[in-house]
Design a protein around this motif. Structure first.
Motif, PDB file in Angstrom:
ATOM      1  N   UNK A  65       0.864  -1.177   0.000  1.00 27.53           N
ATOM      2  CA  UNK A  65       0.000   0.000   0.000  1.00 27.53           C
ATOM      3  C   UNK A  65       0.900   1.227   0.000  1.00 27.53           C
ATOM      4  N   UNK A  66       0.875   1.972  -1.098  1.00 28.87           N
ATOM      5  CA  UNK A  66       1.788   3.088  -1.297  1.00 28.87           C
ATOM      6  C   UNK A  66       1.082   4.389  -0.931  1.00 28.87           C
ATOM      7  N   UNK A  67       1.678   5.125  -0.014  1.00 30.31           N
ATOM      8  CA  UNK A  67       1.142   6.426   0.375  1.00 30.31           C
ATOM      9  C   UNK A  67       1.785   7.488  -0.502  1.00 30.31           C
ATOM     10  N   UNK A  68       0.970   8.402  -0.971  1.00 27.20           N
ATOM     11  CA  UNK A  68       1.460   9.435  -1.865  1.00 27.20           C
ATOM     12  C   UNK A  68       0.659  10.698  -1.659  1.00 27.20           C
ATOM     13  N   UNK A  69       1.078  11.773  -2.301  1.00 21.78           N
ATOM     14  CA  UNK A  69       0.308  13.007  -2.237  1.00 21.78           C
ATOM     15  C   UNK A  69      -1.010  12.819  -2.981  1.00 21.78           C
ATOM     16  N   UNK A 115      -7.304   2.997  -4.365  1.00 19.78           N
ATOM     17  CA  UNK A 115      -7.208   2.665  -5.778  1.00 19.78           C
ATOM     18  C   UNK A 115      -6.270   1.481  -5.967  1.00 19.78           C
ATOM     19  N   UNK A 116      -6.727   0.472  -6.695  1.00 20.78           N
ATOM     20  CA  UNK A 116      -5.885  -0.666  -7.056  1.00 20.78           C
ATOM     21  C   UNK A 116      -5.377  -0.426  -8.475  1.00 20.78           C
ATOM     22  N   UNK A 117      -4.066  -0.429  -8.632  1.00 20.59           N
ATOM     23  CA  UNK A 117      -3.484  -0.167  -9.930  1.00 20.59           C
ATOM     24  C   UNK A 117      -3.974  -1.171 -10.975  1.00 20.59           C
ATOM     25  N   UNK A 118      -4.301  -0.720 -12.185  1.00 15.35           N
ATOM     26  CA  UNK A 118      -4.744  -1.661 -13.233  1.00 15.35           C
ATOM     27  C   UNK A 118      -3.738  -2.766 -13.513  1.00 15.35           C
ATOM     28  N   UNK A 119      -2.454  -2.507 -13.290  1.00 15.85           N
ATOM     29  CA  UNK A 119      -1.436  -3.543 -13.531  1.00 15.85           C
ATOM     30  C   UNK A 119      -1.636  -4.751 -12.627  1.00 15.85           C
ATOM     31  N   UNK A 139      -2.528   3.996  -2.835  1.00 19.54           N
ATOM     32  CA  UNK A 139      -3.018   3.023  -3.796  1.00 19.54           C
ATOM     33  C   UNK A 139      -2.267   1.714  -3.605  1.00 19.54           C
ATOM     34  N   UNK A 140      -2.817   0.619  -4.180  1.00 19.94           N
ATOM     35  CA  UNK A 140      -2.296  -0.735  -4.005  1.00 19.94           C
ATOM     36  C   UNK A 140      -1.583  -1.181  -5.269  1.00 19.94           C
TER      37      UNK A 140
END
Length: 558
Positions: free
Chosen positions: A98-102, A148-152, A115-116
């Protein structure tokens, strides 16, 4: 008494629970039966309508899965029966992060700032464990917080699945979309799916809606073959966002031939699209909004033949052809909210609906939005209620006018008294209109006398101002089971709260009086009487408590 020399009969269950020579306690034989263990665990899992995150039963099931080999499999099946989001399943992989970002411009949720994604390849052992648990899943929700789960991630999982559904036994899915181009719905679609809720939230300019509508239709058409068993579909635009009408002119919905429940959060402006919905053979429940003048129905078309429950959240247009378009012989529940419709066609629709649908049991009719002549052309209560007296099978009736309209009513509310006599099967009445005299005590007596199954009464204002001691003493005593008498306000006059509470206790001894905030549509002279209703509630509650104590004392003496 002297003891006999007989040995007490041994209990096999007691013996099996005794400490064996190794020092370990053996379980009761019943706990070794797989069916019994599955039954025990099924009572710990949350219900389909429960909030999943933080549910106490999930912690108990997790402990059961670790406590012994016997409980392991039944507890796991119950634990994975429902997931609050797909993230819980993805966390089985060590590659999950789980990546935290702005805050990102394309965030799918206003509160989402992470997002994941997968940071490495998935091992074969982890994949086999995931497939095992995925087979237990029946429900996937989307409870907050939303990430949000990345489409990849889904592209990678689709390669591992080899064209098979990610959750092969899924029956209920809530799918929240940032955009309509994700492949996740295709991966989650399965023939076992019975309920699909698509929550769409739009933050893009108006000129991009047409592209998103095309993407949604393409997405549904690609998954139609995998949704052959779908029975319930809801397409929602979000709590604070309203989707435009052209979004839901979808060619894919009529292909879902087994659809029984359909909820479209939009305004339907296309009569041809409505005709395609009318042809669905099994559609029993429909929730829509209409913004069009209904065309006369074509005789050879099926007009919602299987429909049993219809909710029209908003109706802008002429309702003249409504009964012909919705020619549903088995309709038992109807709810309509008219927007800016003049009184003559509005009353015509109300009266026709009550008499045309012979099996109708629940009728909700709301009038919202009004023009300059709406108040001055309002009918009196006799014109409003008299044609409804023939619908004697009605069990639930709600009529709500939000506009500041005062309806003329005769002394003693004779119209409501006739309604009580004509509807003996009534269970719930919500008459949220402003009467010129308020609702007086006489209709309350009539409902107590003629409607034995009545449990809920809701009015805008109740007027006890002219209630005298003679009227109170003459009122009969009923053991009616009414539970809720709801009103915005009550008018009791000088020192009238005691008489009002006494009357309510004589008619409805099991009553729980509820209050709601003052409504802006109420007549202004009732605004200062909110406190009166609270006084009545307090006095009626005290009388009911005394009655219960007296009844308990009589039982104890007997």
């Amino acid at each position: 008494m002297a003891r006999t020399g007989r040995h007490r009969k041994r209990d096999p269950g007691r013996e099996s629970s005794a400490v064996n020579p190794t020092g370990r306690t053996s379980p009761h034989p019943a706990l070794l039966q797989t069916d019994i263990l599955h039954e025990i665990c099924s009572h710990l899992k949350p219900l389909a309508t429960d909030k999943l995150l933080g549910h106490s039963g999930l912690n108990s099931l997790a402990r059961c899965a670790r406590i012994s080999r016997a409980f392991h499999e039944p507890a796991l099946r119950a634990l994975w029966w429902a997931l609050p989001s797909i993230r819980e399943a993805l966390e089985l992989f060590s590659a999950f992060e789980l990546v935290h970002t702005d805050r990102r411009r394309d965030s799918w949720d206003e509160d989402s700032d992470c997002y994941c994604l997968f940071t490495q390849e998935i091992s074969q052992k982890e994949w086999e464990r995931f497939r095992r648990y995925a087979g237990y899943v029946r429900i996937i929700r989307e409870e907050p917080p939303h990430y949000l789960v990345q489409p990849s991630v889904f592209l990678y999982l689709s390669c591992l699945c080899g064209g098979q559904p990610l959750f092969p036994n899924l029956r209920e899915l809530t799918w929240r979309a940032m955009t309509l181009h994700h492949t996740e719905l295709i991966l989650l679609a399965t023939p076992t799916l019975r309920k699909l809720v698509m929550e769409l939230k739009y933050e893009s300019p108006d000129d991009t809606y047409h592209v998103e509508a095309t993407a949604l239709d393409t997405l549904l058409r690609m998954t139609t073959s995998q949704l052959s068993g779908l029975q319930e579909l809801a397409i929602l635009s979000g709590e604070y966002h309203r989707a435009p009408s052209n979004l839901f002119a979808l060619t894919s919905i009529p292909q879902l031939r087994h659809l029984r429940i359909l909820h479209l959060d939009c305004d339907i402006t296309d009569d041809d699209f409505l005709a395609t919905l009318a042809a669905l053979p099994d559609l029993a429940e429909l929730n829509i909004a209409l913004d069009l003048d209904l065309d006369p129905p074509t005789p050879h078309k099926n007009s919602f033949a299987a429909l049993r429950k219809l909710t029209v959240r908003s109706f802008r247009g002429s309702p003249d052809n409504f009964p012909g378009v919705f020619a549903s012989p088995n309709l038992d529940t109807l709810s309509i909210t008219l927007q800016g419709t003049p009184w003559p066609p509005a009353l015509a629709l109300l009266h026709t609906s009550a008499t045309r649908y012979r099996r109708l049991r629940s009728l909700t009719f709301s009038v919202a939005g009004y023009h300059a002549d709406f108040v001055s052309t309002a009918p009196n209560i006799h014109t409003l209620l008299n044609p409804l007296l023939h619908a004697s099978a009605i069990e639930e009736f709600a009529f709500d006018v939000s506009a500041p309209v005062v309806f003329e009513s005769s002394g003693g509310n004779q119209e409501l008294i006739r309604l009580a006599k004509a509807w003996p099967q009534l269970r719930s009445l919500e008459f949220i209109v402003t009467l010129s005299r308020g609702v007086e005590p006489q209709p309350l007596v009539a409902f107590a006398q003629h409607c034995p199954d009545l449990r809920t009464l809701r009015f805008r204002a109740i007027n006890f101002e002219n209630l005298t001691d003679e009227q109170l003493n003459a009122a009969p005593v009923y053991n009616h089971e009414l539970r809720i008498l709801d009103a915005c306000t009550a008018c009791i006059g000088t020192d009238g709260a005691t008489r009002a509470a006494a009357l309510l206790h004589r008619l409805f001894p099991h009553l729980v009086v509820w209050t709601i905030p003052d409504c802006m549509a109420c007549d202004l002279r009732y605004f200062s009487h909110g406190e009166d209703l609270r006084r009545i509630k307090h006095l009626a509650s005290r009388q009911a408590a005394k009655t219960r104590v007296a009844g308990s004392t009589q039982v104890s003496v007997a």
